[in-house]
Write a protein that holds these residues in place. Sequence first.
Motif, PDB file in Angstrom:
ATOM      1  N   SER A  37       0.985  -1.186  -0.143  1.00 29.02           N
ATOM      2  CA  SER A  37       0.141  -0.007   0.069  1.00 29.02           C
ATOM      3  C   SER A  37       0.888   1.288  -0.015  1.00 29.02           C
ATOM      4  N   VAL A  38       0.417   2.389  -0.255  1.00 31.00           N
ATOM      5  CA  VAL A  38       0.856   3.682  -0.218  1.00 31.00           C
ATOM      6  C   VAL A  38       1.437   3.954   1.265  1.00 31.00           C
ATOM      7  N   ARG A  39       0.885   3.468   2.219  1.00 30.10           N
ATOM      8  CA  ARG A  39       1.188   3.743   3.638  1.00 30.10           C
ATOM      9  C   ARG A  39       2.326   2.818   3.973  1.00 30.10           C
ATOM     10  N   SER A  40       2.483   1.564   3.401  1.00 31.05           N
ATOM     11  CA  SER A  40       3.585   0.735   3.500  1.00 31.05           C
ATOM     12  C   SER A  40       4.695   1.247   2.681  1.00 31.05           C
ATOM     13  N   LEU A  41       4.589   1.581   1.443  1.00 24.49           N
ATOM     14  CA  LEU A  41       5.853   2.396   0.998  1.00 24.49           C
ATOM     15  C   LEU A  41       6.323   3.608   1.684  1.00 24.49           C
ATOM     16  N   SER A  42       5.315   4.350   2.265  1.00 26.97           N
ATOM     17  CA  SER A  42       5.864   5.590   3.214  1.00 26.97           C
ATOM     18  C   SER A  42       6.635   4.929   4.349  1.00 26.97           C
ATOM     19  N   VAL A  43       6.207   4.248   4.894  1.00 25.84           N
ATOM     20  CA  VAL A  43       6.892   3.535   6.273  1.00 25.84           C
ATOM     21  C   VAL A  43       8.107   3.099   5.882  1.00 25.84           C
ATOM     22  N   ILE A  44       8.313   2.098   4.796  1.00 30.85           N
ATOM     23  CA  ILE A  44       9.690   1.810   4.348  1.00 30.85           C
ATOM     24  C   ILE A  44      10.715   2.967   3.832  1.00 30.85           C
ATOM     25  N   ALA A  45      10.089   3.675   3.203  1.00 31.78           N
ATOM     26  CA  ALA A  45      11.037   4.959   2.592  1.00 31.78           C
ATOM     27  C   ALA A  45      11.393   5.592   3.871  1.00 31.78           C
TER      28      ALA A  45
END
Length: 82
Positions: A37-45
Amino acid sequence: MRRIRLKKRLTQEQVAERSETTPVWISVCEKGTRNLSVRSLSVIAYALGVPMAALLDTKDYPETDPTQRIYSKQTAKRVAKS
């Protein structure tokens, strides 16, 4: 994601700790077997210290040497003893 992690010389455990996830989840994400998800990408970034776009753009983080390995502290101790 893996390219960035290796370039920054981070282990999956370190990224998991920074992202408040697990090393298993980080591994699954790196293998591409899960849609993020966009949220997961945000957390990883955030955990990697890069903008989200860097996870999709490979020009700043080219393929790393496949023989290069980043070990966890436990594995590094075992390798050093060998």
